[in-house]
Design a protein around this motif. Structure first.
Motif, PDB file in Angstrom:
ATOM      1  N   THR A 102      35.789  43.758  42.460  1.00 15.49           N
ATOM      2  CA  THR A 102      34.393  43.871  42.067  1.00 15.49           C
ATOM      3  C   THR A 102      34.115  42.794  41.024  1.00 15.49           C
ATOM      4  O   THR A 102      34.946  41.930  40.791  1.00 15.49           O
ATOM      5  CB  THR A 102      34.081  45.289  41.531  1.00 15.49           C
ATOM      6  OG1 THR A 102      32.666  45.430  41.367  1.00 15.49           O
ATOM      7  CG2 THR A 102      34.768  45.550  40.202  1.00 15.49           C
ATOM      8  N   GLY A 103      32.960  42.864  40.394  1.00 16.63           N
ATOM      9  CA  GLY A 103      32.684  41.899  39.335  1.00 16.63           C
ATOM     10  C   GLY A 103      31.237  41.446  39.326  1.00 16.63           C
ATOM     11  O   GLY A 103      30.392  41.955  40.050  1.00 16.63           O
ATOM     12  N   GLU A 115      28.507  37.312  46.813  1.00 11.96           N
ATOM     13  CA  GLU A 115      27.973  37.442  45.459  1.00 11.96           C
ATOM     14  C   GLU A 115      28.179  38.886  45.019  1.00 11.96           C
ATOM     15  O   GLU A 115      27.435  39.784  45.409  1.00 11.96           O
ATOM     16  CB  GLU A 115      26.496  37.065  45.417  1.00 11.96           C
ATOM     17  CG  GLU A 115      25.951  36.997  43.998  1.00 11.96           C
ATOM     18  CD  GLU A 115      24.546  36.431  43.941  1.00 11.96           C
ATOM     19  OE1 GLU A 115      23.926  36.543  42.868  1.00 11.96           O
ATOM     20  OE2 GLU A 115      24.075  35.880  44.954  1.00 11.96           O
ATOM     21  N   ALA A 116      29.214  39.094  44.232  1.00  6.46           N
ATOM     22  CA  ALA A 116      29.640  40.451  43.887  1.00  6.46           C
ATOM     23  C   ALA A 116      28.640  41.153  42.982  1.00  6.46           C
ATOM     24  O   ALA A 116      28.030  40.531  42.103  1.00  6.46           O
ATOM     25  CB  ALA A 116      31.013  40.408  43.220  1.00  6.46           C
ATOM     26  N   ASN A 148      33.358  51.550  38.400  1.00 13.40           N
ATOM     27  CA  ASN A 148      32.311  51.649  37.370  1.00 13.40           C
ATOM     28  C   ASN A 148      32.287  50.374  36.526  1.00 13.40           C
ATOM     29  O   ASN A 148      32.147  50.428  35.303  1.00 13.40           O
ATOM     30  CB  ASN A 148      32.565  52.861  36.469  1.00 13.40           C
ATOM     31  CG  ASN A 148      32.401  54.172  37.203  1.00 13.40           C
ATOM     32  OD1 ASN A 148      31.300  54.683  37.369  1.00 13.40           O
ATOM     33  ND2 ASN A 148      33.518  54.734  37.655  1.00 13.40           N
ATOM     34  N   TRP A 149      32.390  49.236  37.185  1.00 12.12           N
ATOM     35  CA  TRP A 149      32.586  47.980  36.461  1.00 12.12           C
ATOM     36  C   TRP A 149      31.397  47.607  35.585  1.00 12.12           C
ATOM     37  O   TRP A 149      31.547  46.932  34.566  1.00 12.12           O
ATOM     38  CB  TRP A 149      32.885  46.856  37.444  1.00 12.12           C
ATOM     39  CG  TRP A 149      33.451  45.638  36.784  1.00 12.12           C
ATOM     40  CD1 TRP A 149      32.874  44.413  36.673  1.00 12.12           C
ATOM     41  CD2 TRP A 149      34.719  45.547  36.117  1.00 12.12           C
ATOM     42  NE1 TRP A 149      33.698  43.546  35.987  1.00 12.12           N
ATOM     43  CE2 TRP A 149      34.836  44.224  35.626  1.00 12.12           C
ATOM     44  CE3 TRP A 149      35.752  46.443  35.882  1.00 12.12           C
ATOM     45  CZ2 TRP A 149      35.952  43.781  34.923  1.00 12.12           C
ATOM     46  CZ3 TRP A 149      36.870  46.009  35.182  1.00 12.12           C
ATOM     47  CH2 TRP A 149      36.960  44.696  34.709  1.00 12.12           C
ATOM     48  N   GLN A 161      33.413  38.184  31.138  1.00 12.60           N
ATOM     49  CA  GLN A 161      32.381  39.086  31.653  1.00 12.60           C
ATOM     50  C   GLN A 161      31.884  38.705  33.046  1.00 12.60           C
ATOM     51  O   GLN A 161      31.328  39.536  33.767  1.00 12.60           O
ATOM     52  CB  GLN A 161      31.210  39.158  30.669  1.00 12.60           C
ATOM     53  CG  GLN A 161      31.583  39.889  29.384  1.00 12.60           C
ATOM     54  CD  GLN A 161      30.404  40.075  28.450  1.00 12.60           C
ATOM     55  OE1 GLN A 161      29.265  39.725  28.772  1.00 12.60           O
ATOM     56  NE2 GLN A 161      30.663  40.645  27.276  1.00 12.60           N
ATOM     57  N   SER A 162      32.114  37.473  33.456  1.00 10.78           N
ATOM     58  CA  SER A 162      31.706  37.041  34.798  1.00 10.78           C
ATOM     59  C   SER A 162      32.895  36.915  35.752  1.00 10.78           C
ATOM     60  O   SER A 162      32.761  36.365  36.850  1.00 10.78           O
ATOM     61  CB  SER A 162      30.980  35.694  34.718  1.00 10.78           C
ATOM     62  OG  SER A 162      31.843  34.701  34.170  1.00 10.78           O
ATOM     63  N   ALA A 163      34.047  37.442  35.349  1.00  6.46           N
ATOM     64  CA  ALA A 163      35.257  37.317  36.167  1.00  6.46           C
ATOM     65  C   ALA A 163      35.249  38.299  37.334  1.00  6.46           C
ATOM     66  O   ALA A 163      34.572  39.333  37.303  1.00  6.46           O
ATOM     67  CB  ALA A 163      36.497  37.555  35.311  1.00  6.46           C
ATOM     68  N   ILE A 164      36.024  37.966  38.361  1.00  2.00           N
ATOM     69  CA  ILE A 164      36.275  38.891  39.457  1.00  2.00           C
ATOM     70  C   ILE A 164      37.385  39.845  39.015  1.00  2.00           C
ATOM     71  O   ILE A 164      38.432  39.417  38.522  1.00  2.00           O
ATOM     72  CB  ILE A 164      36.710  38.135  40.729  1.00  2.00           C
ATOM     73  CG1 ILE A 164      35.573  37.244  41.227  1.00  2.00           C
ATOM     74  CG2 ILE A 164      37.147  39.115  41.818  1.00  2.00           C
ATOM     75  CD1 ILE A 164      34.298  37.977  41.551  1.00  2.00           C
ATOM     76  N   ALA A 165      37.139  41.147  39.163  1.00  2.00           N
ATOM     77  CA  ALA A 165      38.121  42.160  38.772  1.00  2.00           C
ATOM     78  C   ALA A 165      38.859  42.661  40.008  1.00  2.00           C
ATOM     79  O   ALA A 165      38.244  42.928  41.043  1.00  2.00           O
ATOM     80  CB  ALA A 165      37.430  43.327  38.072  1.00  2.00           C
TER      81      ALA A 165
END
Length: 290
Positions: A102-103, A115-116, A148-149, A161-165
């Motif tokens: 997510t992210g 675009e996540a 719940n990202w 804060q803009s990273a892919i998790a």
């Protein structure tokens, strides 16, 4: 005789090893009794060379293909259905080959970029991700945070804060996670956000053996959050804590974190950190000396 995965694997091992005798087991006993071959005596099964040929011929006929050509370690049910009547013989679970992500950023697919949205979880196979286009990645221990990202982002250091998790996952998921972090570019930022406890630090340091990471930990711990510490978990993880504290390979900054855990008997989950809005900070470039 039950023609299941366990039986076929036992038959494969017999044919490959061609032993004249072997310790008895329920599976092997069922095979020799079905074919009416071999001699069972004193918890041993004795074979002649012709017995082993009979076993191979029997399974080749029943399976409709040479038994030694069958790969019992295929990972997906679709792959298994190409070889077996029972697709559930696949060694992996349905979602074990997927990475959950997510992210607030772009997930670069091989075919299309996604675009996540931080309130949506995306499951993808590693082969479908263009890992060379990932610039920032966060590995997260608990799946609850991935789902719940949008609640996690405000607590993160600004640069992540803009990273892919990516969810760390279980079982074989972790194999693909290790492959992912090894394949991203050397200049890709890889943050690791696990529980604030000895086990979390230990797992983070194991990832740091594959590449340099930034460890994400609390910058402050309010008293109401410290009160949520799980004393029982702290005790269960004490061996991991002391092993890392005593290791000469543990970086100085990480050792200080471990001392804080030890002195305050801390074992605090990610969920408690996020629910209570605990701000997070980075210990950068962990792994350069591990």
């Amino acid at each position: 005789m039950k023609l299941d995965k366990k039986t076929i694997r036992a038959a494969q091992n017999l044919i490959r090893r061609s032993p004249s005798q072997i310790s008895e087991s329920a599976v092997l006993r069922a095979i020799v009794q079905e074919l009416e071959i071999g001699i069972i005596r004193n918890k041993k099964i004795y074979f002649t060379p012709s017995n082993l040929i009979e076993i191979e011929n029997y399974f080749n006929k029943v399976l409709g293909k040479p038994i030694l050509d069958i790969d019992l370690d295929v990972e997906t049910r679709l792959e298994a259905s190409a070889f077996f009547s029972n697709e559930k013989w696949a060694s992996g679970g349905v979602f074990e080959v997927m990475l959950s992500m997510t992210g607030r950023g772009i997930i670069p697919g091989i075919k299309d970029a996604i675009e996540a949205q931080p309130n949506i979880v995306y499951s993808m196979k590693l082969r479908d991700i263009d890992v060379t286009k990932i610039s920032k990645l966060i590995i997260v221990e608990n799946g609850e945070l991935i789902t719940n990202w949008e609640l996690v982002i405000p607590s993160l250091p600004l640069e992540y804060q803009s990273a892919i998790a990516v969810f760390r996952g279980y079982g074989k998921n972790q194999k693909y996670l290790n492959e992912l972090i090894c394949k991203v570019r050397p200049d890709t930022k890889v943050g690791v956000f696990f529980d604030y406890d000895a086990a979390g630090i230990d797992m983070a340091l194991k990832l740091a053996e594959h590449r340099v990471i930034d460890l994400i930990i609390p910058s402050i711990l309010p008293e109401d959050v410290i009160a949520k510490s799980k004393l029982e978990e702290f005790g269960n993880q004490f061996e991991q804590l002391t092993r890392r504290l005593n290791s000469p390979d543990t970086p100085y900054e990480i050792r200080e974190v471990l001392k804080n855990l030890e002195n305050n008997k801390l074992a605090i989950t990610q969920e408690h950190l996020i629910t209570h809005g605990v701000p997070l900070k980075l210990i950068k470039n962990v792994g350069e000396t591990i």
